[in-house]
Design a protein around this motif. Sequence first.
Motif, PDB file in Angstrom:
ATOM      1  N   LEU A  60       0.857  -1.793   0.109  1.00  0.00           N
ATOM      2  CA  LEU A  60       0.052   0.254  -0.143  1.00  0.00           C
ATOM      3  C   LEU A  60       0.913   1.654  -0.108  1.00  0.00           C
ATOM      4  N   MET A  61       2.027   0.862   0.448  1.00  0.00           N
ATOM      5  CA  MET A  61       2.609   1.995   0.867  1.00  0.00           C
ATOM      6  C   MET A  61       3.772   2.796  -0.828  1.00  0.00           C
ATOM      7  N   GLY A  86      13.317  -3.823  -3.685  1.00  0.00           N
ATOM      8  CA  GLY A  86      13.865  -4.411  -2.849  1.00  0.00           C
ATOM      9  C   GLY A  86      13.389  -3.787  -1.836  1.00  0.00           C
ATOM     10  N   LYS A  87      12.861  -3.631  -0.790  1.00  0.00           N
ATOM     11  CA  LYS A  87      12.096  -3.342   0.635  1.00  0.00           C
ATOM     12  C   LYS A  87      11.752  -4.810   0.983  1.00  0.00           C
ATOM     13  N   PHE A  88      10.356  -4.466  -0.037  1.00  0.00           N
ATOM     14  CA  PHE A  88       9.703  -6.221  -0.359  1.00  0.00           C
ATOM     15  C   PHE A  88      10.196  -7.111  -0.410  1.00  0.00           C
ATOM     16  N   LEU A  89      11.418  -7.449  -0.591  1.00  0.00           N
ATOM     17  CA  LEU A  89      12.383  -8.485  -0.105  1.00  0.00           C
ATOM     18  C   LEU A  89      12.743  -8.359   0.940  1.00  0.00           C
ATOM     19  N   ALA A  90      13.533  -7.346   1.303  1.00  0.00           N
ATOM     20  CA  ALA A  90      14.361  -7.171   2.417  1.00  0.00           C
ATOM     21  C   ALA A  90      13.493  -7.792   3.319  1.00  0.00           C
ATOM     22  N   LEU A 143       2.254  -0.018  -9.607  1.00  0.00           N
ATOM     23  CA  LEU A 143       0.647   0.785 -10.896  1.00  0.00           C
ATOM     24  C   LEU A 143       1.548   0.803 -12.076  1.00  0.00           C
ATOM     25  N   LYS A 144       2.362   1.947 -11.926  1.00  0.00           N
ATOM     26  CA  LYS A 144       3.494   2.219 -13.281  1.00  0.00           C
ATOM     27  C   LYS A 144       4.254   0.455 -13.433  1.00  0.00           C
ATOM     28  N   ARG A 145       4.725   0.223 -12.234  1.00  0.00           N
ATOM     29  CA  ARG A 145       6.398  -0.216 -12.721  1.00  0.00           C
ATOM     30  C   ARG A 145       7.674  -0.079 -13.096  1.00  0.00           C
ATOM     31  N   ASN A 146       7.378   0.779 -12.842  1.00  0.00           N
ATOM     32  CA  ASN A 146       8.937   1.742 -13.661  1.00  0.00           C
ATOM     33  C   ASN A 146       8.958   2.703 -12.846  1.00  0.00           C
ATOM     34  N   GLY A 147      10.950   3.657 -12.742  1.00  0.00           N
ATOM     35  CA  GLY A 147      11.485   4.863 -12.175  1.00  0.00           C
ATOM     36  C   GLY A 147      11.802   3.949 -10.877  1.00  0.00           C
ATOM     37  N   GLU A 148      12.163   5.096 -10.012  1.00  0.00           N
ATOM     38  CA  GLU A 148      13.112   4.563  -9.057  1.00  0.00           C
ATOM     39  C   GLU A 148      12.180   4.200  -7.955  1.00  0.00           C
ATOM     40  N   LYS A 149      10.885   4.505  -8.030  1.00  0.00           N
ATOM     41  CA  LYS A 149      10.032   4.439  -6.546  1.00  0.00           C
ATOM     42  C   LYS A 149       9.807   2.454  -6.929  1.00  0.00           C
ATOM     43  N   TRP A 150       9.733   2.134  -7.662  1.00  0.00           N
ATOM     44  CA  TRP A 150       8.891   0.664  -8.049  1.00  0.00           C
ATOM     45  C   TRP A 150      10.699   0.107  -7.545  1.00  0.00           C
ATOM     46  N   LYS A 151      11.838   0.329  -8.475  1.00  0.00           N
ATOM     47  CA  LYS A 151      12.840  -0.449  -7.607  1.00  0.00           C
ATOM     48  C   LYS A 151      12.821  -0.416  -6.451  1.00  0.00           C
TER      49      LYS A 151
END
Length: 552
Positions: free
Chosen positions: A214-215, A233-237, A221-229
């Motif tokens: 949710l954050m 990384g944080k979700f996997l962490a 939804l866009k699946r691109n850009g710095e926020k997507w990366k």
Amino acid sequence: MNINITLDLKKITRVKEWVEAHLPWERVILLTALLLAVIATAYSFSHDYIVMYGDAESHLNIAKRTINSITPGFAQLGGIWLPIPHMMMVPFIWSDFLWRTGLAGSIVSGFCYVISGFYLFKLVRLITKSTAAATVGFLTFALNLNILYMQSTPMTELPLIMFFMLSSYYFVRFVLDDKRVLSLIAAGFFGFMATLSRYDGWFLVMIEAGVIVLMYLPAILKRNGEKWKMFQGKFLAFITPAFFGMIIWTSWDYLILGDPFYFTNSQFSAKSQQSSWLARGELPAYHNIFQSIIYYLVTAMSNIGLIVFVLSIIGLIWYLRDKKQQQRLLIALVMIVPFIFYIVTLWLGQSVIFIPHLTPVSFEWRLFNVRYGLMAVPFAAFFTGYLFFRCKPSGRALVLGLSLAQFALYIVGYSQVITLADGTVGLSHAKRPDAEVWMRDHYNGGLVLMDDYARTMSLLRSNIPMQESIYIGNKPFWDESLREPEKYATWIVMQKDDTVWNSIYDDPLKQGRLFKYFNKAYTSPEILIFKRIKPLGVDEKTLIENGRKKKP
């Protein structure tokens, strides 16, 4: 006069600021929690309340069997109850005194209580930046008599509450500032520990993972850009440690017991136990969402206390309306995880609660599993602390006074300590048959065959050494003893309709062998105890020693 009042208020403010800045509050909180834990445990010990729950002895026995059993090892952890609470007892369970008194579990639960209260204090202070509000939140939790009683027992609620508070605290730190990656990893690690403590922990980490989604939803939804990366990384962490506990447990059940979902599919699972209630029409919340919500809300209120429950609901509403708290919805979602978990499991029939306020008088039992409401106490303490923070001075005095009044109502007996009631007169109460008194007076050595799952009698109170008992987890002793009762056992204890009774006493052929080698030493309407006629010979003792050396 107005000038004097203004000056007095300034003095009070300066004193308050000095106290908050200079008093070692965290040390005070830790010492207060420790003192309360010791006092409550001493009270429970002096009144023989520590092992009142039938499950309490089972938890002690699981820990004991891993190190001191006819077939010791980690396989004794089984596949139903999660392992961390039992593993935490192992350093203390070596002592027969700590095992038999239940204090091995009290030490663990007491430690968890202290850490839980400490991190609740830190969490409220993190949100409010107020030491006074954090202290009120801490006291609301620490002075709850249901919490104080359960922290003196070997039950698993306090270990879960500790890991819930640790994971929640570090997760909220991350939600408030998503640059705190180490806080996210810490939340994942303590979530991992929660998932191996109680199944409530599985819901916690799934909700926390959902909050991360949710954050970063716009970036997802866009699946691109710095926020997507950053999200990836944080979700996997987070999920790598947090979900690993669930993977470990399903793998354990598959490798040891042949079914990755043994904990929910086996005859010993909660789901299986609930099926008998359902067959009798005594599972009122099953597939009834309204009843599920009402049953858990009333159970939570009974554990929290009516006054504090109302204060916490007001605090929750005020918190949700506080626009300064930008992530308030996400943080509130984490705090209400226990409500979501138990409402869902009640609806699914995976949990059952009987509580006198709601359970029909026609039911066989009207008090059972009310301790599930204990998980809502941190929620109540958090939002009561927040309510104190938002109130004006007069309102703060009222909130503090009402919170202390709730404690006073418990002390004078006006409010029932419902977890203690379930342990003493509810279905959770451990049976104490006369047979265990007889066994304590007459046992003089030798292996004892008994269906421990049926809790025919207490090993603790009958003074049978753990390494001299044969139960379903002792391979090959258990299976071979049910086929040839005389092979290993000196004593056979059976209860009507338990596994030993059904396998031996109700089988004419095996009953003949039973009476050939054993005399009936004790008789009651429900329990029979047999003692071997002749002592074990040299060959039979060799068989036992060889059996001990086999891998379970």
